[in-house]
Design a protein around this motif. Structure first.
Motif, short mmCIF file in Angstrom:
data_model
loop_
_atom_site.label_atom_id
_atom_site.label_comp_id
_atom_site.label_asym_id
_atom_site.label_seq_id
_atom_site.Cartn_x
_atom_site.Cartn_y
_atom_site.Cartn_z
N THR A 60 1.17 -1.21 0.24
CA THR A 60 -0.07 -0.07 0.46
C THR A 60 0.64 1.52 0.42
OG1 THR A 60 -1.84 -1.34 1.03
CG2 THR A 60 -2.05 1.11 1.00
N CYS A 61 1.68 1.56 0.84
CA CYS A 61 2.85 2.35 0.91
C CYS A 61 3.87 3.07 -0.14
CB CYS A 61 3.75 2.01 1.99
SG CYS A 61 2.90 2.58 3.80
N ARG A 62 4.35 2.05 -1.44
CA ARG A 62 4.56 1.67 -2.24
C ARG A 62 3.70 2.14 -3.43
NH1 ARG A 62 8.15 -4.17 -2.54
NH2 ARG A 62 9.74 -2.89 -0.35
N GLY A 63 2.50 1.53 -3.27
CA GLY A 63 1.26 2.42 -4.53
C GLY A 63 0.91 3.60 -4.21
N LEU A 64 1.07 4.28 -2.90
CA LEU A 64 0.81 5.64 -2.25
C LEU A 64 2.28 6.29 -3.20
CD1 LEU A 64 -0.79 4.73 0.87
CD2 LEU A 64 -1.90 6.03 -1.15
N ILE A 65 3.59 5.88 -3.36
CA ILE A 65 4.46 6.72 -3.11
C ILE A 65 4.27 6.46 -4.83
CG2 ILE A 65 6.99 6.72 -3.42
CD1 ILE A 65 6.65 5.48 -0.70
N VAL A 66 4.47 6.02 -6.20
CA VAL A 66 3.95 5.68 -7.32
C VAL A 66 3.05 6.62 -7.52
CG1 VAL A 66 3.52 4.45 -9.00
CG2 VAL A 66 5.33 3.28 -7.53
N SER A 67 1.38 6.27 -6.81
CA SER A 67 0.65 7.12 -7.59
C SER A 67 1.24 8.70 -6.99
CB SER A 67 -0.40 6.87 -6.90
OG SER A 67 -0.57 7.59 -5.43
N LEU A 68 1.48 9.46 -5.70
CA LEU A 68 2.47 10.25 -5.62
C LEU A 68 3.17 11.17 -7.16
CD1 LEU A 68 2.18 11.47 -1.84
CD2 LEU A 68 1.22 12.97 -3.87
N LEU A 69 4.25 10.04 -7.35
CA LEU A 69 5.04 10.17 -7.74
C LEU A 69 4.76 10.62 -9.14
CD1 LEU A 69 8.13 8.14 -6.87
CD2 LEU A 69 7.93 10.92 -6.48
N LEU B 86 1.49 11.40 -10.70
CA LEU B 86 0.87 13.12 -10.10
C LEU B 86 1.49 13.98 -10.12
CD1 LEU B 86 -2.34 11.77 -8.35
CD2 LEU B 86 -1.97 11.53 -10.05
N SER B 87 2.57 14.13 -9.72
CA SER B 87 3.48 15.67 -9.23
C SER B 87 3.82 15.72 -10.75
CB SER B 87 4.79 15.33 -7.79
OG SER B 87 5.56 14.43 -8.52
N PHE B 88 4.05 14.90 -11.39
CA PHE B 88 4.93 15.28 -13.23
C PHE B 88 3.82 15.56 -13.57
CE2 PHE B 88 7.95 12.05 -12.12
CZ PHE B 88 8.65 12.68 -11.01
N GLN B 89 2.21 16.14 -14.00
CA GLN B 89 1.63 17.06 -14.67
C GLN B 89 1.96 18.05 -14.15
OE1 GLN B 89 -2.16 15.32 -13.49
NE2 GLN B 89 -1.92 13.13 -14.03
N THR B 90 1.64 19.20 -15.66
CA THR B 90 1.52 20.64 -15.00
C THR B 90 0.66 21.87 -15.24
OG1 THR B 90 2.69 21.20 -16.54
CG2 THR B 90 4.43 20.21 -14.70
N ALA B 91 0.57 22.12 -15.28
CA ALA B 91 -1.00 23.58 -15.65
C ALA B 91 0.17 23.93 -16.42
CB ALA B 91 -1.51 23.83 -14.29
N GLY B 92 -0.74 24.90 -17.86
CA GLY B 92 0.25 26.49 -18.32
C GLY B 92 -0.30 27.22 -18.01
N ALA B 93 -0.65 28.07 -17.41
CA ALA B 93 -1.09 29.52 -17.26
C ALA B 93 -0.27 30.62 -17.96
CB ALA B 93 -0.66 30.43 -15.77
N GLY B 94 -1.10 31.26 -18.70
CA GLY B 94 0.04 32.55 -19.74
C GLY B 94 -1.72 33.87 -19.02
N MET B 95 -1.00 34.93 -19.99
CA MET B 95 -1.67 35.78 -20.35
C MET B 95 -2.50 35.65 -21.73
SD MET B 95 -0.98 37.51 -17.67
CE MET B 95 -1.47 39.13 -18.02
N ILE B 96 -4.05 36.42 -21.31
CA ILE B 96 -4.72 36.32 -23.17
C ILE B 96 -4.95 37.62 -22.93
CG2 ILE B 96 -6.01 34.23 -22.37
CD1 ILE B 96 -7.96 34.86 -21.04
N GLY B 97 -5.62 37.79 -23.79
CA GLY B 97 -5.59 39.29 -23.86
C GLY B 97 -7.23 40.01 -23.82
N ALA B 98 -7.73 41.18 -23.62
CA ALA B 98 -9.00 41.16 -23.28
C ALA B 98 -9.74 40.97 -24.19
CB ALA B 98 -8.94 43.39 -23.30
N ASP B 99 -9.46 41.43 -25.61
CA ASP B 99 -10.79 40.93 -26.48
C ASP B 99 -10.97 39.47 -26.52
OD1 ASP B 99 -7.88 39.67 -27.33
OD2 ASP B 99 -8.08 39.76 -29.32
N LYS B 100 -9.64 38.52 -25.33
CA LYS B 100 -10.07 37.09 -25.44
C LYS B 100 -10.81 37.22 -23.77
CE LYS B 100 -7.29 35.40 -28.50
NZ LYS B 100 -5.59 34.02 -28.42
N ALA B 101 -10.82 37.14 -23.28
CA ALA B 101 -11.08 37.72 -21.58
C ALA B 101 -12.86 37.87 -21.96
CB ALA B 101 -10.49 38.53 -20.30
#
Length: 83
Positions: free
Chosen positions: A7-16, A18-33
């Motif tokens: 169980t501990c090994r499974g949790l560690i693997v799943s934590l690792l 999931l930690s590699f997924q990243t979200a992209g953030a950026g600026m958008i123009g007023a015409d798109k907002a």
């Protein structure tokens, strides 16, 4: 004990994993907002004027629905937003 380790090994693997997924953030123009709010407001008013119940009410008040559409088209963006 073996189940606890698994169980501990499974949790560690799943934590690792999931930690590699990243979200992209950026600026958008007023015409798109807020895309074309004046056009959106005008389209909404024209849609209300085109409804059958609104057209019949306008006719009962002595206003031609086609003339009302023309009036909405002649309004400024500020007047449409107030309406």
């Amino acid at each position: 004990m073996n189940l606890k380790k698994m169980t501990c090994r499974g949790l560690i693997v799943s934590l690792l994993a999931l930690s590699f997924q990243t979200a992209g953030a950026g600026m958008i123009g007023a015409d798109k907002a807020a895309p074309a709010t004046a056009q959106t407001d005008r389209a909404l008013v024209l849609e209300v004027v085109a409804r059958a119940d609104t057209a019949s009410r306008l006719q009962s008040l002595g206003v031609d629905p086609l003339a009302a559409r023309d009036r909405v088209g002649a309004m400024s963006d500020q007047e449409v937003a107030q309406l």
